[in-house]
Scaffold this motif. Structure first.
Motif, PDB file in Angstrom:
ATOM      1  N   VAL A  25       0.843  -1.205   0.000  1.00  0.00           N
ATOM      2  CA  VAL A  25       0.000   0.000   0.000  1.00  0.00           C
ATOM      3  C   VAL A  25       0.873   1.250   0.000  1.00  0.00           C
ATOM      4  O   VAL A  25       0.562   2.238  -0.680  1.00  0.00           O
ATOM      5  CB  VAL A  25      -0.962  -0.003   1.206  1.00  0.00           C
ATOM      6  CG1 VAL A  25      -1.696   1.333   1.308  1.00  0.00           C
ATOM      7  CG2 VAL A  25      -1.959  -1.150   1.088  1.00  0.00           C
ATOM      8  N   GLY A  26       1.976   1.216   0.730  1.00  0.00           N
ATOM      9  CA  GLY A  26       2.880   2.367   0.733  1.00  0.00           C
ATOM     10  C   GLY A  26       3.450   2.653  -0.638  1.00  0.00           C
ATOM     11  O   GLY A  26       3.550   3.820  -1.056  1.00  0.00           O
ATOM     12  N   VAL A  27       3.840   1.602  -1.371  1.00  0.00           N
ATOM     13  CA  VAL A  27       4.360   1.770  -2.732  1.00  0.00           C
ATOM     14  C   VAL A  27       3.279   2.366  -3.641  1.00  0.00           C
ATOM     15  O   VAL A  27       3.526   3.294  -4.413  1.00  0.00           O
ATOM     16  CB  VAL A  27       4.861   0.427  -3.287  1.00  0.00           C
ATOM     17  CG1 VAL A  27       5.122   0.526  -4.790  1.00  0.00           C
ATOM     18  CG2 VAL A  27       6.123  -0.016  -2.558  1.00  0.00           C
ATOM     19  N   ILE A  28       2.075   1.822  -3.531  1.00  0.00           N
ATOM     20  CA  ILE A  28       0.974   2.305  -4.374  1.00  0.00           C
ATOM     21  C   ILE A  28       0.668   3.771  -4.088  1.00  0.00           C
ATOM     22  O   ILE A  28       0.538   4.585  -5.013  1.00  0.00           O
ATOM     23  CB  ILE A  28      -0.272   1.427  -4.156  1.00  0.00           C
ATOM     24  CG1 ILE A  28      -0.036   0.037  -4.748  1.00  0.00           C
ATOM     25  CG2 ILE A  28      -1.512   2.085  -4.764  1.00  0.00           C
ATOM     26  CD1 ILE A  28      -1.082  -0.979  -4.366  1.00  0.00           C
ATOM     27  N   ILE A  48       3.036   6.254  -5.512  1.00  0.00           N
ATOM     28  CA  ILE A  48       2.753   6.536  -6.931  1.00  0.00           C
ATOM     29  C   ILE A  48       1.561   7.478  -7.052  1.00  0.00           C
ATOM     30  O   ILE A  48       1.596   8.484  -7.767  1.00  0.00           O
ATOM     31  CB  ILE A  48       2.493   5.223  -7.695  1.00  0.00           C
ATOM     32  CG1 ILE A  48       3.755   4.371  -7.744  1.00  0.00           C
ATOM     33  CG2 ILE A  48       1.991   5.520  -9.108  1.00  0.00           C
ATOM     34  CD1 ILE A  48       3.529   2.980  -8.329  1.00  0.00           C
ATOM     35  N   VAL A  49       0.484   7.150  -6.348  1.00  0.00           N
ATOM     36  CA  VAL A  49      -0.750   7.936  -6.466  1.00  0.00           C
ATOM     37  C   VAL A  49      -0.530   9.376  -6.003  1.00  0.00           C
ATOM     38  O   VAL A  49      -1.002  10.330  -6.633  1.00  0.00           O
ATOM     39  CB  VAL A  49      -1.887   7.272  -5.663  1.00  0.00           C
ATOM     40  CG1 VAL A  49      -3.111   8.185  -5.605  1.00  0.00           C
ATOM     41  CG2 VAL A  49      -2.250   5.924  -6.267  1.00  0.00           C
ATOM     42  N   ASN A  50       0.184   9.554  -4.924  1.00  0.00           N
ATOM     43  CA  ASN A  50       0.391  10.900  -4.385  1.00  0.00           C
ATOM     44  C   ASN A  50       1.333  11.739  -5.241  1.00  0.00           C
ATOM     45  O   ASN A  50       1.141  12.950  -5.373  1.00  0.00           O
ATOM     46  CB  ASN A  50       0.941  10.811  -2.954  1.00  0.00           C
ATOM     47  CG  ASN A  50      -0.119  10.448  -1.937  1.00  0.00           C
ATOM     48  OD1 ASN A  50      -1.229  10.976  -1.958  1.00  0.00           O
ATOM     49  ND2 ASN A  50       0.195   9.528  -1.041  1.00  0.00           N
ATOM     50  N   ASP A  92      -9.728   2.116  -0.670  1.00  0.00           N
ATOM     51  CA  ASP A  92     -10.045   3.170   0.286  1.00  0.00           C
ATOM     52  C   ASP A  92      -8.940   4.230   0.327  1.00  0.00           C
ATOM     53  O   ASP A  92      -9.228   5.428   0.452  1.00  0.00           O
ATOM     54  CB  ASP A  92     -10.242   2.577   1.682  1.00  0.00           C
ATOM     55  CG  ASP A  92     -11.481   1.700   1.779  1.00  0.00           C
ATOM     56  OD1 ASP A  92     -12.328   1.773   0.871  1.00  0.00           O
ATOM     57  OD2 ASP A  92     -11.575   0.935   2.757  1.00  0.00           O
ATOM     58  N   SER A  93      -7.700   3.798   0.227  1.00  0.00           N
ATOM     59  CA  SER A  93      -6.579   4.737   0.292  1.00  0.00           C
ATOM     60  C   SER A  93      -6.566   5.662  -0.918  1.00  0.00           C
ATOM     61  O   SER A  93      -6.329   6.872  -0.789  1.00  0.00           O
ATOM     62  CB  SER A  93      -5.255   3.967   0.381  1.00  0.00           C
ATOM     63  OG  SER A  93      -5.206   3.175   1.548  1.00  0.00           O
ATOM     64  N   VAL A  98      -7.517  10.208  -1.178  1.00  0.00           N
ATOM     65  CA  VAL A  98      -6.646  11.304  -1.616  1.00  0.00           C
ATOM     66  C   VAL A  98      -6.940  11.770  -3.040  1.00  0.00           C
ATOM     67  O   VAL A  98      -6.867  12.964  -3.338  1.00  0.00           O
ATOM     68  CB  VAL A  98      -5.160  10.924  -1.488  1.00  0.00           C
ATOM     69  CG1 VAL A  98      -4.799  10.680  -0.029  1.00  0.00           C
ATOM     70  CG2 VAL A  98      -4.803   9.704  -2.319  1.00  0.00           C
ATOM     71  N   LYS A  99      -7.270  10.841  -3.935  1.00  0.00           N
ATOM     72  CA  LYS A  99      -7.568  11.199  -5.322  1.00  0.00           C
ATOM     73  C   LYS A  99      -8.723  10.326  -5.818  1.00  0.00           C
ATOM     74  O   LYS A  99      -8.516   9.323  -6.507  1.00  0.00           O
ATOM     75  CB  LYS A  99      -6.332  11.015  -6.215  1.00  0.00           C
ATOM     76  CG  LYS A  99      -5.209  12.005  -5.939  1.00  0.00           C
ATOM     77  CD  LYS A  99      -4.058  11.830  -6.929  1.00  0.00           C
ATOM     78  CE  LYS A  99      -2.955  12.857  -6.663  1.00  0.00           C
ATOM     79  NZ  LYS A  99      -1.812  12.682  -7.600  1.00  0.00           N
TER      80      LYS A  99
END
Length: 736
Positions: A185-188, A191-193, A249-250, A254-255
């Motif tokens: 999830v941190g890696v994903i 990228i998303v952020n 959910d994450s 945020v986006k």
């Protein structure tokens, strides 16, 4: 993706031949909205990049790939940016990919960010960008793990060997470990952020078939699942469920506009009961049981925005038939998007895949299903190779028309502002140049314009849902012009809409056409006769042969109604509007026929001795005791009515008599009506005085200066006549 990657690489060597004229066996209109994606594999450099090339060469190669996809008719690119716990972008969490720099953990030189470059270049071509990652695969070939060129010391397989599960020759991150879920999830979210991606995409590496060695993870966190074969299977599925839900959910936190989807293998479960699974061979690989991926639950719960099952079988194939699998997936979309993964890599001259129209026919089946929203092709290199000419057929037929991406209404339906001031002008070789003003922008991410859709139709009130009317789509919001080079001398209407990042459309702009010639307006002289005081014409009455190159849509006149005040020649403007919205005018003459009366009244004393008074004066007791009123019309024949009618012999007709019964001033009006019901009036006044005195009175007149006014007569006693009054026994004594 893909256990098929090595086989796919070998298939690249198969000789291909051109079949440029191949046409789909099932002809079907392309839908207005359809995802058309391509997987671009970076694992073992299947599609890109060549790890021995310079950054400039790698950039040029990626541009060429995207150009090819765009030319084929694609609108989405799925680029693999994390194939085995590595990164095709600068990351503090995982090392640079071996497949980019030929040395895992070594940054490119000169420095560049392939992910950002890929996003930018994809967007320049008007396509969506999805970052494709493998959530669990860490080591593709376990025997190579100690190769420091391929696996750097900080690679997760070496930094956290306790996280690894070994399955055959592959090592994966253990899905049962909370630390692994945190890391993925941190890696994903990194990228998303950090990147403006359109989508985050998983492929099918979950638990590989034959997974063992996860006893410690289960014992540490069984979560109530029994330690039985079925219980352990449910526990593994729950491990994947936790990750899928958490990633969803994450991202949304945020986006919320970023799309999250998964591409599982093509068979969920095999069953004759559609409520359980699809009608496929029981021996087929089923990801529910072999990979512990409960994809139907993910889409039911709304944890993913789409699924893209890899239905890698041909139509009619025994055991696993594309024609049976796709309808099952269609019935299990649960109001989310369902895309189908296509096996382009199998197109070659072998049994079952030798039909050059196989992929086209599969797309035709997809389009016939209400809940299949498009397809993704595996993979780019096979489109590039064009075996059996299938890519040529896609380009020239199946994907010849543009398509907008399907709308994900659950993410938001806010629309951008509408473009305005659309104008058309003539270009070279019958081209039509369109230009418009940018849509108003917004701080709301959902209301920002990403690109524009251009529509063309032979009907002014065009149906924007008709895919045949979608002419083109701009690549970016900065492009506010479009050239229709295929008008072919025909006349069309055009309009434009704005699209946001989710492909939600704005209201349409104004409508224009490529008819730039004004109508030729011709008039003719018209004569109309008033009736009941009015007359009217139609624009067609005034038309003397108006014409237009495309066609006259309507005629209008500056005035069409006339009254008695308009008698004579009236100038009227005839305007023509052609089908293209152009207007022109010309002046014509309307002769309004009829007449307005010009009445007059003559007053003639009735019978009796002349009194010497004016004709309109009656003296009661002396001279004529009535007058004749005669009306006439100097402009022509009319009928007359008199008012007020009291004291008159008749209230209608040109002649009437007035015989008073008392003194006073009496006014009469004669209204003249022409045969066309035009009206005018004339008035006259009759004065009535009393010339009668009793036996003890004499009639005198009051004389002022040199004149005496008979109306000043008074009857007085003879002894009371003032010296300045003149006696007179008769009215005539007052004269002179």
């Amino acid at each position: 993706m893909k256990k098929l990657l090595l086989a796919a690489a070998a298939a690249m060597l198969v000789a291909s031949y051109s079949c440029a004229n191949a046409q789909t066996e099932v002809q079907q209109t392309a839908p207005k909205r359809e995802l058309r994606g391509v997987w671009i594999s970076t694992h073992i450099s299947l599609d890109w990049p060549n790890r021995t090339q310079t950054p400039a060469q790698q950039q040029a190669a990626l541009k060429a790939i995207l150009d090819h996809n765009k030319a084929t008719g694609m609108n989405a690119a799925f680029l693999q940016v994390r194939s085995q716990a590595d990164a095709l972008y600068p990351s503090q969490l995982e090392p640079w990919s071996y497949y980019l720099t030929n040395q895992q953990g070594s940054a490119p030189n000169p420095a560049w960010d392939p992910l950002q470059f890929a996003i930018d270049e994809t967007r320049k071509r008007g396509m969506e960008f999805h970052a494709w990652i493998n959530p669990y695969r860490a080591v593709a070939t376990a025997s190579n793990q100690n190769n420091t060129a391929m696996y750097a010391p900080n690679h997760v397989s070496r930094a956290h060997p306790e996280w690894m599960l070994t399955v055959g020759t592959v090592k994966i991150l253990n899905p049962g470990l909370p630390a692994v879920r945190d890391h993925v999830v941190g890696v994903i979210m990194d990228i998303v952020n950090r990147y403006d991606i359109d989508g985050l995409h998983f492929d099918d590496y979950f638990y590989p078939s034959g997974t063992t060695g996860d006893d410690d993870a289960y014992n540490a966190d069984p979560r109530g699942f029994p330690n039985t074969t079925a219980g352990r299977a449910d526990w593994r599925r729950d491990n994947i469920n936790i990750l899928i839900q958490r990633v969803n959910d994450s991202i949304r936190a945020v986006k919320p506009w970023v799309k999250f989807g998964v591409s599982p293998s093509g068979i969920y479960r095999s069953s004759t009961d559609p409520a359980v699974g699809s009608p496929t061979s029981a021996g087929a690989s089923q990801h529910y049981s072999t990979m512990f991926a409960d994809t139907r639950k993910w889409i039911q719960q709304g944890w993913v925005d789409y699924l893209a099952p890899q239905v890698y079988w041909y139509m009619g194939q025994a055991g696993s038939d594309y024609s049976l699998l796709v309808p099952w997936w269609n019935d299990n979309a649960y109001e989310r998007h369902m895309y189908i993964g296509l096996a382009d890599y199998k197109m070659r001259d072998t049994a079952g895949w030798s039909n050059p129209n196989e992929i086209n026919n599969q797309i035709a089946l997809n389009r016939s299903k209400a809940h299949i929203s498009g397809q993704i092709h595996f993979r780019h290199q096979f489109l590039q190779n064009d075996p059996l000419g299938y890519r040529t057929s896609l380009k020239n037929s199946t994907y010849a028309r543009p398509a907008l991406l399907p709308v994900m209404a659950w993410k938001g339906t806010q629309a951008p502002g509408a473009p305005a001031q659309l104008a058309a002008s003539a270009g070279d070789n019958n081209a039509v140049n369109l230009a418009w003003a940018s849509a108003a922008d917004s701080a709301d991410e959902f209301e920002k314009t990403r690109k524009y859709a251009i529509y063309r139709s032979k009907q002014r009130e065009m149906d924007l849902e008709n895919p045949a009317n979608l002419l083109g789509v701009t690549d970016t919001a900065a492009t506010t012009s479009f050239a229709d080079t295929k008008a072919g001398g025909q006349y069309y209407y055009y309009t434009v809409t704005a699209l946001n990042r989710l492909s939600v459309e704005s209201a349409r702009a104004n409508t224009v056409s490529n008819d730039f010639e004004l109508p030729a307006v011709r008039t003719r002289e018209v004569s109309v006769t008033l009736a009941n005081g009015t007359a009217s014409i139609t624009p067609a009455d005034l038309d003397g042969g108006t014409s237009d190159n495309w066609g006259v849509e309507s005629l209008s006149a500056s005035r069409t109604s006339f009254s008695c005040s308009d008698i004579g020649a009236q100038k009227v403007v005839l305007s023509a509007l052609d089908k293209g919205g152009n207007s022109a005018s010309a002046e014509g003459i309307v002769n309004v026929l009829g007449h307005v009366p010009q009445p007059s009244i003559a007053v003639t004393p009735g019978a009796g001795e002349a009194s010497g008074l004016p004709a309109n004066t009656i003296a009661l007791g002396y001279g004529p005791q009535s007058v004749q009123l005669s009306a006439s019309d100097a402009a022509g024949s009319s009928t007359f009515t008199w008012s007020p009618a009291g004291g008159l012999s008749t209230a209608s007709g040109p002649v009437t008599m007035f015989a008073p019964t008392g003194v006073g001033s009496f006014s009469f009006t004669a209204q003249a009506a022409s045969p066309e019901s035009c009206f005018a009036q004339a008035s006259t006044t009759v004065k009535v005085i009393d010339a009668r005195c009793g036996n003890d009175k004499v009639l005198v007149c009051h004389k002022t200066g040199s004149n005496s006014n008979p109306s000043n007569q008074v009857c007085v006693s003879p002894n009371a006549v003032p010296a300045h009054l003149k006696k007179g026994s008769v009215l005539g004594a007052c004269q002179g």
